[in-house]
Scaffold this motif. Structure first.
Motif, PDB file in Angstrom:
ATOM      1  N   VAL A  52       0.823  -1.220   0.000  1.00 30.23           N
ATOM      2  CA  VAL A  52       0.000   0.000   0.000  1.00 30.23           C
ATOM      3  C   VAL A  52       0.857   1.270   0.000  1.00 30.23           C
ATOM      4  O   VAL A  52       0.373   2.362   0.283  1.00 30.23           O
ATOM      5  CB  VAL A  52      -0.988   0.026   1.200  1.00 30.23           C
ATOM      6  N   GLN A  74      -1.571   6.670  -3.621  1.00 33.68           N
ATOM      7  CA  GLN A  74      -2.993   6.930  -3.327  1.00 33.68           C
ATOM      8  C   GLN A  74      -3.895   6.002  -4.139  1.00 33.68           C
ATOM      9  O   GLN A  74      -4.895   5.495  -3.646  1.00 33.68           O
ATOM     10  CB  GLN A  74      -3.350   8.389  -3.639  1.00 33.68           C
ATOM     11  N   ARG A  77      -3.921   2.596  -2.666  1.00 31.67           N
ATOM     12  CA  ARG A  77      -4.708   2.509  -1.421  1.00 31.67           C
ATOM     13  C   ARG A  77      -6.209   2.493  -1.687  1.00 31.67           C
ATOM     14  O   ARG A  77      -6.980   2.118  -0.811  1.00 31.67           O
ATOM     15  CB  ARG A  77      -4.334   3.674  -0.502  1.00 31.67           C
ATOM     16  N   TYR A  82      -6.153  -1.170   3.689  1.00 31.77           N
ATOM     17  CA  TYR A  82      -5.237  -1.708   4.706  1.00 31.77           C
ATOM     18  C   TYR A  82      -5.837  -1.529   6.096  1.00 31.77           C
ATOM     19  O   TYR A  82      -6.176  -0.416   6.492  1.00 31.77           O
ATOM     20  CB  TYR A  82      -3.903  -0.962   4.595  1.00 31.77           C
TER      21      TYR A  82
ATOM     22  N   THR B 219      -3.416   5.791   4.482  1.00 31.71           N
ATOM     23  CA  THR B 219      -4.008   4.569   3.910  1.00 31.71           C
ATOM     24  C   THR B 219      -5.495   4.749   3.639  1.00 31.71           C
ATOM     25  O   THR B 219      -6.056   4.039   2.820  1.00 31.71           O
ATOM     26  CB  THR B 219      -3.825   3.350   4.832  1.00 31.71           C
ATOM     27  N   ARG B 220      -6.114   5.689   4.341  1.00 29.59           N
ATOM     28  CA  ARG B 220      -7.539   5.909   4.092  1.00 29.59           C
ATOM     29  C   ARG B 220      -7.754   6.999   3.048  1.00 29.59           C
ATOM     30  O   ARG B 220      -8.834   7.546   2.927  1.00 29.59           O
ATOM     31  CB  ARG B 220      -8.258   6.202   5.412  1.00 29.59           C
TER      32      ARG B 220
END
Lengths: 251, 254
Positions: A52, A74, A77, A82, B219-220
């Motif tokens: 990621v 990005q 992800r 994750y 990660t978000r």
């Protein structure tokens, strides 16, 4: 099955010179339920961070849907969600709904769509009726499920979970496992990073074992010779004589 | 995770929940200003307003007696503060008299004013989530500066999240130190060394927590242009802002 991600000759050298990953080759396909196992320090969490784009490779590369992750982390992800081992670190909202909405809000969707996705994800993990509660009022298992909901709300192709069963009791393990298997049944690829094979192996389609930064086994979940488990720092999940199907913790 | 953030938001269909976070913030500031500055004759009216605001925020939903008990528990800090103010005003070692009993009533009034500010603030934090305030703040900043990549509200959200994590880090560091004999009978120097080690562990834990949060945001898919929760500014909000401004002006001028 189409490829989601691939590591090619991936090398990670820490600043002190220690080799964390030593030329890892791994392919992750749609439909996979991959269990990534290995002793502590074998490189499994490090590899998942590379998938990621949270770590920088010293050599080799990681591709996500054919594009280098390093060039656009990005995008990777959005494809691979994750879930951290420490769920608390992942929670950024003041209510469950706000937290689950954080990911889709970053996708630039209209608020109505963001909210619908968050509500749906909370329902999927069995927290739909707690939408307006505060995360700090949840138990450890519920917080882990909230972290998964936050990722599911982004509708990734793959969900990568780092030690999802750590520090959970039996009911919480079952509830988290049920959410993971449901996500897989829903068409998402799953990667579970763990050294507790017996909790999840029954649902896996593939087992990958790492040792000293290398992939030393990649094959069927019940294909690793039993005498090798101990050697690789793992507990033999078949020691009781149970078959792969009988290992499930969902019963 | 410890629950030590200022926001006591809990879901409920309370009247105060239906207002925009910024209109409530303006009302909080206006009424707090009035509570601290108005003449004493206004205080009963402001006290009634404070109770009504608390009721609108659902503070008495568990029942009046239970609600008052919980409020009194949360307002405990006012007791030492009040005593300190009373002593400070009544005892005057440099004045003509050591004790000035005439100052007792003004000291009591001052504590009452602080209690009202507490009540208005409590009503605000009970009826507003940090996420709502964050979205409203970012929305306002984007409108004011005409830029879609501004997100000051996120800092507020992160700060509110970070406070409990700091407390957790401190508790973990302290408990680990206690388990290894910290706090026993020691000389001043070893105690100081142990305290510095504890502080170091706390700072390291907090930094680790901050890094984890930063990675979680990454990660978000965090982007400053994130979609904001839609919070319409309704006519009722204009009424609330105007009414509280008029009340504050009246309390200050009349």
């Amino acid at each position: 099955m189409a490829e989601i991600a691939r590591a090619r000759g991936l090398v990670h050298r820490f600043p002190d010179g220690v080799l964390g990953l030593d030329g890892v080759d791994l392919r992750l396909d749609e439909g996979d339920f991959l269990v990534l196992a290995g002793r502590n320090g074998s490189g499994k969490t490090l590899l998942s961070r590379h998938l990621v784009g949270l770590s920088m490779a010293s050599g080799g590369e990681v591709l996500c849907r054919g594009r280098p992750v390093a060039a656009d982390p990005q995008a990777a992800r959005r494809i691979i969600g994750y879930v951290f081992q420490d769920s608390d670190a992942q929670i950024v909202g003041q209510t469950l709904l706000e937290d689950a909405a954080f990911g889709p809000a970053n996708l630039g969707l209209p608020w109505a769509e963001v909210k619908a996705r968050a509500v749906e994800a909370l329902s999927l993990v069995g927290l739909g009726s707690f939408a307006e509660r505060r995360p700090d009022s949840l138990s450890g298992g519920e917080r882990r499920r909230l972290a998964i909901a936050g990722v599911l709300a982004m509708r990734p192709d793959c969900v990568l979970l780092d030690e999802p069963f750590a520090n959970l009791d039996l009911p919480a393990i079952r509830s988290v496992l049920a959410v993971i298997t449901a996500a897989h049944a829903d068409g998402r690829a799953i990667v579970v990073v763990t050294h507790e094979l017996e909790k999840v192996l029954a649902h896996a389609t593939r087992l990958v074992v790492m040792d000293a930064g290398r992939v030393v086994y990649d094959g069927a979940p019940d294909g690793l010779a039993r005498e090798r488990y101990e050697e690789l720092g793992l507990r033999d999940p078949f020691r009781s004589g149970a078959s792969l199907e009988e290992l499930t913790w969902l019963r | 995770m410890a629950s030590v953030g200022p926001f006591r938001f809990s879901w409920g269909d309370f009247p105060a929940r239906r207002f925009h976070p910024l209109s409530k913030l303006v009302a909080l500031l206006a009424l707090s200003l009035a509570s601290t500055q108005a003449r004493a004759l206004w205080l009963p009216a402001l006290a009634v307003a404070a109770m009504a605001t608390l009721a609108a925020a659902g503070a008495f939903r568990p029942g009046l007696a239970q609600g008052l008990r919980l409020l009194a528990r949360d307002a405990r800090f006012l007791i030492p503060l009040g005593l300190f103010i009373a002593v400070f005003r009544v005892v005057d070692p440099w004045g003509p008299h050591l004790f000035e009993p005439s100052e007792f009533l003004p000291a009591l009034l001052y504590v009452a004013r602080l209690a009202m500010v507490f009540a208005f603030a409590e009503a605000y934090f009970r009826s507003t989530s940090a996420g709502e305030l964050s979205a409203a703040t970012t929305g306002l900043a984007r409108r004011l500066f005409r830029r879609d990549d501004l997100d000051p509200g996120l800092y507020l959200s992160l700060a509110v999240n970070f406070i409990p994590r700091c407390f957790d880090a401190w508790e973990r560091a302290r408990e680990a130190a206690l388990a290894r004999g910290y706090g026993g009978r020691q000389g001043r120097r070893p105690r100081l060394r142990a305290s510095l080690a504890l502080l170091e562990s706390f700072v390291a834990g907090s930094i680790r927590g901050a890094l984890s949060t930063a990675e979680a945001l990454e990660t978000r898919g965090y982007t400053p242009g994130r979609t904001l929760q839609s919070l319409p500014f309704r006519p009722a909000d204009f009424v609330l802002v105007s009414a509280s401004a008029v009340a504050a002006a009246a309390a200050l001028l009349v």
